[in-house]
Design an enzyme around this catalytic site. Sequence first.
Site, PDB file in Angstrom:
ATOM      1  N   ASP A  17      69.632  32.903  -2.037  1.00 20.13           N
ATOM      2  CA  ASP A  17      70.442  31.717  -2.512  1.00 20.13           C
ATOM      3  C   ASP A  17      71.627  31.851  -1.805  1.00 20.13           C
ATOM      4  O   ASP A  17      72.409  32.800  -1.826  1.00 20.13           O
ATOM      5  CB  ASP A  17      70.773  32.171  -3.830  1.00 20.13           C
ATOM      6  CG  ASP A  17      69.568  31.458  -4.658  1.00 20.13           C
ATOM      7  OD1 ASP A  17      68.562  30.679  -4.624  1.00 20.13           O
ATOM      8  OD2 ASP A  17      69.253  32.388  -5.831  1.00 20.13           O
ATOM      9  N   GLY A  43      64.837  34.857  -6.031  1.00 21.93           N
ATOM     10  CA  GLY A  43      63.425  34.066  -6.077  1.00 21.93           C
ATOM     11  C   GLY A  43      62.727  35.002  -7.296  1.00 21.93           C
ATOM     12  O   GLY A  43      63.076  35.838  -7.701  1.00 21.93           O
ATOM     13  N   LYS A  44      61.852  34.188  -8.071  1.00 19.92           N
ATOM     14  CA  LYS A  44      61.444  34.504  -9.172  1.00 19.92           C
ATOM     15  C   LYS A  44      60.341  35.758  -8.940  1.00 19.92           C
ATOM     16  O   LYS A  44      60.872  36.680  -9.724  1.00 19.92           O
ATOM     17  CB  LYS A  44      60.424  33.502  -9.950  1.00 19.92           C
ATOM     18  CG  LYS A  44      61.342  32.346 -10.420  1.00 19.92           C
ATOM     19  CD  LYS A  44      60.533  31.312 -11.231  1.00 19.92           C
ATOM     20  CE  LYS A  44      61.625  29.964 -11.455  1.00 19.92           C
ATOM     21  NZ  LYS A  44      62.612  30.388 -12.462  1.00 19.92           N
ATOM     22  N   GLY A  45      59.865  35.844  -7.994  1.00 25.19           N
ATOM     23  CA  GLY A  45      58.818  37.227  -7.624  1.00 25.19           C
ATOM     24  C   GLY A  45      59.981  38.377  -7.440  1.00 25.19           C
ATOM     25  O   GLY A  45      59.673  39.403  -8.162  1.00 25.19           O
ATOM     26  N   ASN A  47      63.075  38.893  -8.259  1.00 23.19           N
ATOM     27  CA  ASN A  47      63.813  39.096  -9.333  1.00 23.19           C
ATOM     28  C   ASN A  47      62.841  39.682 -10.427  1.00 23.19           C
ATOM     29  O   ASN A  47      63.395  40.820 -11.026  1.00 23.19           O
ATOM     30  CB  ASN A  47      64.355  37.999 -10.158  1.00 23.19           C
ATOM     31  CG  ASN A  47      65.218  37.109  -9.485  1.00 23.19           C
ATOM     32  OD1 ASN A  47      65.989  37.774  -8.435  1.00 23.19           O
ATOM     33  ND2 ASN A  47      65.826  36.012  -9.739  1.00 23.19           N
ATOM     34  N   GLY A 258      64.956  34.850 -17.690  1.00 26.19           N
ATOM     35  CA  GLY A 258      63.696  34.805 -17.699  1.00 26.19           C
ATOM     36  C   GLY A 258      62.875  35.786 -16.793  1.00 26.19           C
ATOM     37  O   GLY A 258      62.026  36.437 -17.106  1.00 26.19           O
ATOM     38  N   ASP A 259      63.499  35.731 -15.674  1.00 21.67           N
ATOM     39  CA  ASP A 259      62.772  36.863 -14.816  1.00 21.67           C
ATOM     40  C   ASP A 259      63.045  38.243 -15.246  1.00 21.67           C
ATOM     41  O   ASP A 259      62.061  39.126 -15.408  1.00 21.67           O
ATOM     42  CB  ASP A 259      63.476  36.745 -13.249  1.00 21.67           C
ATOM     43  CG  ASP A 259      63.072  35.504 -12.762  1.00 21.67           C
ATOM     44  OD1 ASP A 259      62.104  34.745 -13.190  1.00 21.67           O
ATOM     45  OD2 ASP A 259      63.852  35.072 -11.937  1.00 21.67           O
ATOM     46  N   ARG A 292      75.895  39.811 -17.735  1.00 24.60           N
ATOM     47  CA  ARG A 292      76.440  39.790 -16.518  1.00 24.60           C
ATOM     48  C   ARG A 292      76.113  38.776 -15.350  1.00 24.60           C
ATOM     49  O   ARG A 292      75.199  37.736 -15.544  1.00 24.60           O
ATOM     50  CB  ARG A 292      75.684  41.120 -15.817  1.00 24.60           C
ATOM     51  CG  ARG A 292      75.837  42.282 -16.853  1.00 24.60           C
ATOM     52  CD  ARG A 292      74.786  43.283 -16.286  1.00 24.60           C
ATOM     53  NE  ARG A 292      74.776  44.713 -17.062  1.00 24.60           N
ATOM     54  CZ  ARG A 292      74.215  45.643 -16.827  1.00 24.60           C
ATOM     55  NH1 ARG A 292      73.002  45.626 -16.049  1.00 24.60           N
ATOM     56  NH2 ARG A 292      74.376  46.506 -17.472  1.00 24.60           N
TER      57      ARG A 292
HETATM   58  P1  ATP Z   1      66.282  31.351 -16.674  1.00 25.84           P
HETATM   59  O1  ATP Z   1      65.343  30.011 -16.033  1.00 25.84           O
HETATM   60  O2  ATP Z   1      67.617  30.850 -16.975  1.00 25.84           O
HETATM   61  O3  ATP Z   1      65.880  32.549 -16.053  1.00 25.84           O
HETATM   62  P2  ATP Z   1      64.378  30.872 -18.914  1.00 25.84           P
HETATM   63  O4  ATP Z   1      64.654  29.513 -19.232  1.00 25.84           O
HETATM   64  O5  ATP Z   1      63.277  31.369 -18.140  1.00 25.84           O
HETATM   65  O6  ATP Z   1      65.847  31.385 -18.392  1.00 25.84           O
HETATM   66  P3  ATP Z   1      65.410  31.982 -21.567  1.00 25.84           P
HETATM   67  O7  ATP Z   1      64.481  31.407 -22.739  1.00 25.84           O
HETATM   68  O8  ATP Z   1      66.431  30.946 -21.440  1.00 25.84           O
HETATM   69  O9  ATP Z   1      64.493  31.927 -20.095  1.00 25.84           O
HETATM   70  O10 ATP Z   1      65.764  33.351 -21.383  1.00 25.84           O
HETATM   71  C1  ATP Z   1      64.885  34.324 -21.512  1.00 25.84           C
HETATM   72  C2  ATP Z   1      65.051  35.317 -22.589  1.00 25.84           C
HETATM   73  O11 ATP Z   1      66.563  36.040 -22.184  1.00 25.84           O
HETATM   74  C3  ATP Z   1      65.337  34.915 -23.847  1.00 25.84           C
HETATM   75  O12 ATP Z   1      63.980  35.024 -24.620  1.00 25.84           O
HETATM   76  C4  ATP Z   1      66.359  36.111 -24.465  1.00 25.84           C
HETATM   77  O13 ATP Z   1      65.486  37.328 -24.540  1.00 25.84           O
HETATM   78  C5  ATP Z   1      67.360  36.371 -23.337  1.00 25.84           C
HETATM   79  N1  ATP Z   1      68.288  35.442 -23.591  1.00 25.84           N
HETATM   80  C6  ATP Z   1      68.509  34.292 -22.958  1.00 25.84           C
HETATM   81  N2  ATP Z   1      69.707  33.831 -23.291  1.00 25.84           N
HETATM   82  C7  ATP Z   1      70.132  34.430 -24.298  1.00 25.84           C
HETATM   83  C8  ATP Z   1      71.625  34.618 -25.055  1.00 25.84           C
HETATM   84  N3  ATP Z   1      72.360  33.693 -24.812  1.00 25.84           N
HETATM   85  N4  ATP Z   1      71.818  35.714 -25.771  1.00 25.84           N
HETATM   86  C9  ATP Z   1      70.840  36.532 -25.758  1.00 25.84           C
HETATM   87  N5  ATP Z   1      69.723  36.950 -25.438  1.00 25.84           N
HETATM   88  C10 ATP Z   1      69.442  35.638 -24.323  1.00 25.84           C
END
Ligand code: ATP
Length: 310
Positions: A17, A43-45, A47, A258-259, A292
Amino acid sequence: MSASRGRVCVVGSFMMDLVVSAPRRPRPGETLVGTSFAQYVGGKGFNQAVAASRAGAATSFVGRLGDDLFGAEFRAALRTDGIDDGGVLDDAEGGTGVGLPVVEPGGQNSIIIVPRANLRLTPADVERSRERIEAADVLLLQLEVPVEASLAAARIARGAGTAVVLNPAPYAPLPPELVAACDLLVPNEHELAGLAGAPVPADGPEAVEVLARDVLGRHGVSLVVTMGATGVLVLAADGASSLVPGRTVEAVDTVGAGDTFCGNLGARLAVGDALTDAVAYANAAASIAVTRHGGAPSAPEADEVEAVRR
Ligand code: ATP
């Protein structure tokens, strides 16, 4: 935490990135002076592999890097996190994948990604890493490499009793053979809507569960749906559901949440945790990551996750 290490194999992507901050996007033909620049391995993999390794899993990676400076940085980063890179090929023709986000004031973010070598990963490359996949307890897949490569990996895993976990991100329609080879799908709400062929559910776990049950009914596969700060819906293949609430934290950067979640989930399933226990662990890990900055760098070590779970 279990004393023995689970084994996770990631077949996936690398994306360097190159992040620019600027007052706005340039207009056609315009040169604009930006205010800052930073470079991050991602990269998702990648991460997810870093997150799994920090969660304690013996982690291996199958993917393609360019034979270039970015590729060398990724190799070093894999080794720093103790990830087996023997299944990572140097591609002399496709360069390392890059992402070019432009961040505007207020945090508005638009991004162009150029997957390059990631799109050149073949089923034959995956076959060369057959032993890595067969030796793993869990195979982690996403959708940033060609679906034929993911399918080849899933088939090897099925044949060996390795659990197949697919994070269908970024969402693209899935071939039914791939879904059939998965033990668990881990979508967010948008990806779940894609899987269900329905609009993104209105806020609330109830609407999410309706869609998740629709996907379970059609594919017979367990689902873990992440819902940001709200938490996580778990829907097991036998129809049992539960909600793991999000943890209350001061989120500063949710990129890669999500990763971190998927990597930790894979690592805990690999040591034999029950699905809801592994989800609770991954939820705690991801809640630390959002406090973080950065994608892979924000993934916590296992002792940090243990500390917030006490
Ligand atoms: P990204 O694409 O930004 O990596 P995502 O859309 O794939 O995220 P999210 O559902 O937003 O995934 O977040 C994944 C997990 O991270 C959530 O299920 C939760 O456990 C944690 N999380 C995300 N945002 C928060 C928050 N604001 N406070 C606490 N936990 C969070």
